[in-house]
Design an enzyme around this catalytic site. Structure first.
Site, PDB file in Angstrom:
ATOM      1  N   ARG A  64     -42.932   1.771 -28.709  1.00  0.00           N
ATOM      2  CA  ARG A  64     -43.104   2.276 -27.333  1.00  0.00           C
ATOM      3  C   ARG A  64     -42.027   3.302 -26.954  1.00  0.00           C
ATOM      4  O   ARG A  64     -41.533   3.341 -25.833  1.00  0.00           O
ATOM      5  CB  ARG A  64     -43.065   1.129 -26.309  1.00  0.00           C
ATOM      6  CG  ARG A  64     -44.210   0.198 -26.382  1.00  0.00           C
ATOM      7  CD  ARG A  64     -45.557   0.901 -26.198  1.00  0.00           C
ATOM      8  NE  ARG A  64     -46.605  -0.087 -26.372  1.00  0.00           N
ATOM      9  CZ  ARG A  64     -47.056  -0.459 -27.577  1.00  0.00           C
ATOM     10  NH1 ARG A  64     -46.609   0.127 -28.687  1.00  0.00           N
ATOM     11  NH2 ARG A  64     -47.974  -1.380 -27.676  1.00  0.00           N
TER      12      ARG A  64
ATOM     13  N   SER B 258     -49.566  -3.071 -20.020  1.00  0.00           N
ATOM     14  CA  SER B 258     -48.416  -3.970 -20.156  1.00  0.00           C
ATOM     15  C   SER B 258     -47.264  -3.404 -19.342  1.00  0.00           C
ATOM     16  O   SER B 258     -46.858  -2.266 -19.557  1.00  0.00           O
ATOM     17  CB  SER B 258     -47.985  -4.065 -21.618  1.00  0.00           C
ATOM     18  OG  SER B 258     -49.061  -4.551 -22.374  1.00  0.00           O
TER      19      SER B 258
ATOM     20  N   GLU C 290     -42.172  -0.719 -18.937  1.00  0.00           N
ATOM     21  CA  GLU C 290     -42.725   0.288 -19.852  1.00  0.00           C
ATOM     22  C   GLU C 290     -43.088   1.589 -19.139  1.00  0.00           C
ATOM     23  O   GLU C 290     -42.878   2.670 -19.688  1.00  0.00           O
ATOM     24  CB  GLU C 290     -43.957  -0.310 -20.551  1.00  0.00           C
ATOM     25  CG  GLU C 290     -44.513   0.542 -21.641  1.00  0.00           C
ATOM     26  CD  GLU C 290     -45.761  -0.063 -22.257  1.00  0.00           C
ATOM     27  OE1 GLU C 290     -45.665  -1.167 -22.835  1.00  0.00           O
ATOM     28  OE2 GLU C 290     -46.818   0.565 -22.159  1.00  0.00           O
TER      29      GLU C 290
HETATM   30  C1  LIG Z   1     -55.294  -0.806 -18.455  1.00  0.00           C
HETATM   31  C2  LIG Z   1     -54.210  -0.156 -19.280  1.00  0.00           C
HETATM   32  C3  LIG Z   1     -54.053  -0.496 -20.606  1.00  0.00           C
HETATM   33  C4  LIG Z   1     -53.047   0.100 -21.390  1.00  0.00           C
HETATM   34  N1  LIG Z   1     -52.922  -0.256 -22.696  1.00  0.00           N
HETATM   35  C5  LIG Z   1     -51.973   0.316 -23.464  1.00  0.00           C
HETATM   36  C6  LIG Z   1     -51.841  -0.051 -24.846  1.00  0.00           C
HETATM   37  O1  LIG Z   1     -52.593  -0.855 -25.369  1.00  0.00           O
HETATM   38  N2  LIG Z   1     -50.853   0.549 -25.572  1.00  0.00           N
HETATM   39  C7  LIG Z   1     -50.013   1.472 -25.027  1.00  0.00           C
HETATM   40  O2  LIG Z   1     -49.133   1.963 -25.747  1.00  0.00           O
HETATM   41  N3  LIG Z   1     -50.131   1.850 -23.731  1.00  0.00           N
HETATM   42  C8  LIG Z   1     -51.084   1.293 -22.935  1.00  0.00           C
HETATM   43  N4  LIG Z   1     -51.196   1.644 -21.627  1.00  0.00           N
HETATM   44  C9  LIG Z   1     -50.264   2.626 -21.055  1.00  0.00           C
HETATM   45  C10 LIG Z   1     -50.830   4.068 -21.004  1.00  0.00           C
HETATM   46  O3  LIG Z   1     -52.215   4.081 -21.057  1.00  0.00           O
HETATM   47  C11 LIG Z   1     -50.304   4.917 -22.158  1.00  0.00           C
HETATM   48  O4  LIG Z   1     -48.904   4.979 -22.117  1.00  0.00           O
HETATM   49  C12 LIG Z   1     -50.863   6.348 -22.104  1.00  0.00           C
HETATM   50  O5  LIG Z   1     -50.529   7.043 -23.275  1.00  0.00           O
HETATM   51  C13 LIG Z   1     -50.370   7.143 -20.896  1.00  0.00           C
HETATM   52  O6  LIG Z   1     -51.113   8.328 -20.881  1.00  0.00           O
HETATM   53  P1  LIG Z   1     -51.308   9.158 -19.562  1.00  0.00           P
HETATM   54  O7  LIG Z   1     -51.975  10.426 -19.924  1.00  0.00           O
HETATM   55  O8  LIG Z   1     -52.010   8.339 -18.545  1.00  0.00           O
HETATM   56  O9  LIG Z   1     -49.813   9.421 -19.129  1.00  0.00           O
HETATM   57  P2  LIG Z   1     -49.230   9.531 -17.661  1.00  0.00           P
HETATM   58  O10 LIG Z   1     -49.229   8.183 -17.034  1.00  0.00           O
HETATM   59  O11 LIG Z   1     -49.892  10.613 -16.925  1.00  0.00           O
HETATM   60  O12 LIG Z   1     -47.723   9.916 -17.996  1.00  0.00           O
HETATM   61  C14 LIG Z   1     -46.861   8.983 -18.595  1.00  0.00           C
HETATM   62  C15 LIG Z   1     -45.539   9.685 -18.944  1.00  0.00           C
HETATM   63  O13 LIG Z   1     -45.773  10.644 -19.969  1.00  0.00           O
HETATM   64  C16 LIG Z   1     -45.453  11.955 -19.506  1.00  0.00           C
HETATM   65  N5  LIG Z   1     -46.490  12.845 -20.049  1.00  0.00           N
HETATM   66  C17 LIG Z   1     -47.822  12.775 -19.889  1.00  0.00           C
HETATM   67  N6  LIG Z   1     -48.430  13.751 -20.588  1.00  0.00           N
HETATM   68  C18 LIG Z   1     -47.451  14.446 -21.194  1.00  0.00           C
HETATM   69  C19 LIG Z   1     -47.434  15.589 -22.040  1.00  0.00           C
HETATM   70  N7  LIG Z   1     -48.566  16.207 -22.402  1.00  0.00           N
HETATM   71  N8  LIG Z   1     -46.236  16.042 -22.481  1.00  0.00           N
HETATM   72  C20 LIG Z   1     -45.069  15.443 -22.120  1.00  0.00           C
HETATM   73  N9  LIG Z   1     -45.027  14.374 -21.310  1.00  0.00           N
HETATM   74  C21 LIG Z   1     -46.205  13.883 -20.856  1.00  0.00           C
HETATM   75  C22 LIG Z   1     -45.487  11.871 -17.995  1.00  0.00           C
HETATM   76  O14 LIG Z   1     -44.664  12.861 -17.394  1.00  0.00           O
HETATM   77  C23 LIG Z   1     -44.945  10.477 -17.786  1.00  0.00           C
HETATM   78  O15 LIG Z   1     -43.556  10.481 -17.935  1.00  0.00           O
HETATM   79  C24 LIG Z   1     -52.203   1.053 -20.819  1.00  0.00           C
HETATM   80  C25 LIG Z   1     -52.373   1.420 -19.466  1.00  0.00           C
HETATM   81  C26 LIG Z   1     -53.381   0.813 -18.707  1.00  0.00           C
HETATM   82  C27 LIG Z   1     -53.558   1.223 -17.287  1.00  0.00           C
END
Ligand SMILES: Cc1cc2nc3c(=O)[nH]c(=O)nc-3n(C[C@H](O)[C@H](O)[C@H](O)COP(=O)(O)OP(=O)(O)OC[C@H]3O[C@@H](n4cnc5c(N)ncnc54)[C@H](O)[C@@H]3O)c2cc1C
Length: 395
Positions: free
Chosen positions: A187, A260, A387
């Protein structure tokens, strides 16, 4: 208009950005709130928001804001963000480049940062490629997957990521950098919680022999390392995830979360042994024997935010990863805690997910997070680390 908005508007009003806006790849989004951009459905309004639909546009906007010293936040699917309810002096840069290239013969897949992750996974499987099946159903964008090295069911992005197209925010340069430059660990990457760079696109090397990656998660693999048809694995993963509220569904409050909420703590073996003794004394020998604990390579911990406390001990002690969900449960926090009237509760399907039941404020989630963290620390002496990224809030 406040000073921040004046500064932001000036920074965004350059000939280059006007040309890109005229080409339709930069779009101002007025009146949006983070509650509409995040899976927690929480958060107030950024002072401005811009949606960018090519990597070039994303890079140009970020460069312009950085040059003017205007605070910005990169937003993908908003599934790992907890944002204050107050208006924020920040420009939200919403990543919308969803291009996807798949070469089924070589197994190389490239996606724009704004591509919806689960659609990328589905497309890879439709193209006959293996390797992403265990990462099905994770919400959010393709560009965010390296940021915390997303993982599930024994797989993680580090297994398949070859390189990312990165905007280096300190120099403004865009280049493809190898996955090895990101320090990917549990992570964690060196992009997480920093303003180092923006991922504009990602590239994966997938498997072309019609089979999944070797499966490590017991319920999916008959025997460890077994390889199966990717589509069948995907369906099972989606089923497992739905049963735990881990597929975002706007109609299901158990999924109004960031998944999580705490990372699994990585602790020195001596502390893991002490915790096992506490468990044995309180819940009996069987519970102690069943406590999940996994040895962790020291290198992975030394680079992990989750292992910050353990970092100093990495040379001298064996490190052990514990299950945050198990500890939360055993510390007395049941699914649905603290009960039906609370606006923010633990998911009724999974103790590790903090959820907004529809009327929560960000402060309610913060209170719940503190409560759970304090309870686990009091019982087991382990401090859980959140996280998601917190904006305008502190645990
Ligand atoms: C129901 C649910 C289940 C989940 N299950 C998992 C799981 O099984 N495993 C897991 O690892 N995670 C899980 N997550 C967490 C999440 O989905 C992941 O971390 C996902 O990769 C976040 O993507 P996002 O585009 O929504 O990022 P955002 O929430 O939009 O951003 C998260 C962070 O990343 C940065 N960011 C986003 N895009 C970029 C980019 N292109 N370049 C640089 N920085 C960037 C943002 O500035 C922020 O700091 C879950 C979340 C939910 C709601």
């Amino acid at each position: 208009m406040n000073d921040f908005m004046t500064q932001a508007n000036t920074a965004l009003d350059t000939p280059e950005l006007r040309t890109l806006a005229d080409a339709g790849v930069i779009e101002r989004v007025d009146g949006v709130e983070f509650s509409q951009l995040t899976t927690f459905h929480l958060g107030g309004a950024p002072r401005a928001a811009v949606r960018v639909t090519t990597g070039e546009a994303a890079a140009a906007v970020v460069r312009a804001l950085d040059a003017a010293g205007v605070e910005l936040l990169i937003v993908g699917g908003g599934s790992n963000l907890l944002v204050t309810d107050e208006p924020l002096d920040v420009v939200a840069v919403i990543m919308g480049d969803d291009h996807l290239e798949i070469d089924a013969s070589t197994g190389v897949l490239r996606a724009g940062a704004g591509a919806i992750w689960d659609e990328v996974v589905a497309a890879s499987i439709d193209a006959g490629l293996g390797g992403l099946e265990c990462l099905s159903g994770i919400p959010g964008s393709a560009g965010a997957t390296p940021v915390q090295n997303v993982g599930a069911y024994g797989a993680e992005i580090a297994d398949v990521l070859t390189r990312v197209q990165l905007l280096d925010r300190s120099t403004g340069a865009v280049e493809w950098v190898p996955a090895s430059a990101l320090d990917l660990a549990y992570r964690y990457s060196n992009l997480k919680f920093t303003a180092r760079g923006v991922v504009l696109a990602v590239e994966f090397q997938l498997r072309t022999d019609g089979l999944s990656a070797p499966l490590r998660f017991g319920q999916l693999a008959g025997e460890p390392g077994q390889r199966r048809e990717p589509a069948a694995v995907r369906e099972e993963v989606l089923g497992l995830r739905r049963s735990k509220g881990m597929v975002h569904d706007p109609d299901d409050h158990d999924t109004w979360s960031a998944g999580s909420f705490f990372t699994n703590p990585v602790v020195p073996e001596t502390l893991a042994d002490e915790i096992t003794q506490v468990v044995a004394a309180e819940f009996g020998a069987d519970a102690a024997a069943g406590m999940p604990r996994f040895p962790v390579a020291a290198k992975a911990v030394a680079t992990s935010d989750a292992g910050a406390d353990a970092e100093n001990t990495a040379d001298t002690e064996t490190l052990v990863k514990l299950s945050a969900a198990w500890l939360i449960d055993r510390a007395g926090f049941a699914k649905g805690y603290p009960g039906d009237d609370a606006p923010a509760r633990l998911s009724t399907k999974h103790t590790l997910a903090l959820t907004n039941r529809g009327a929560a404020r960000a402060a309610d989630v913060v209170t719940l997070a503190r409560d759970v963290r304090a309870g686990v620390e009091k019982k087991f002496g382990v401090q859980l680390e959140p996280e998601p990224l917190w904006i305008g809030l502190e645990i």
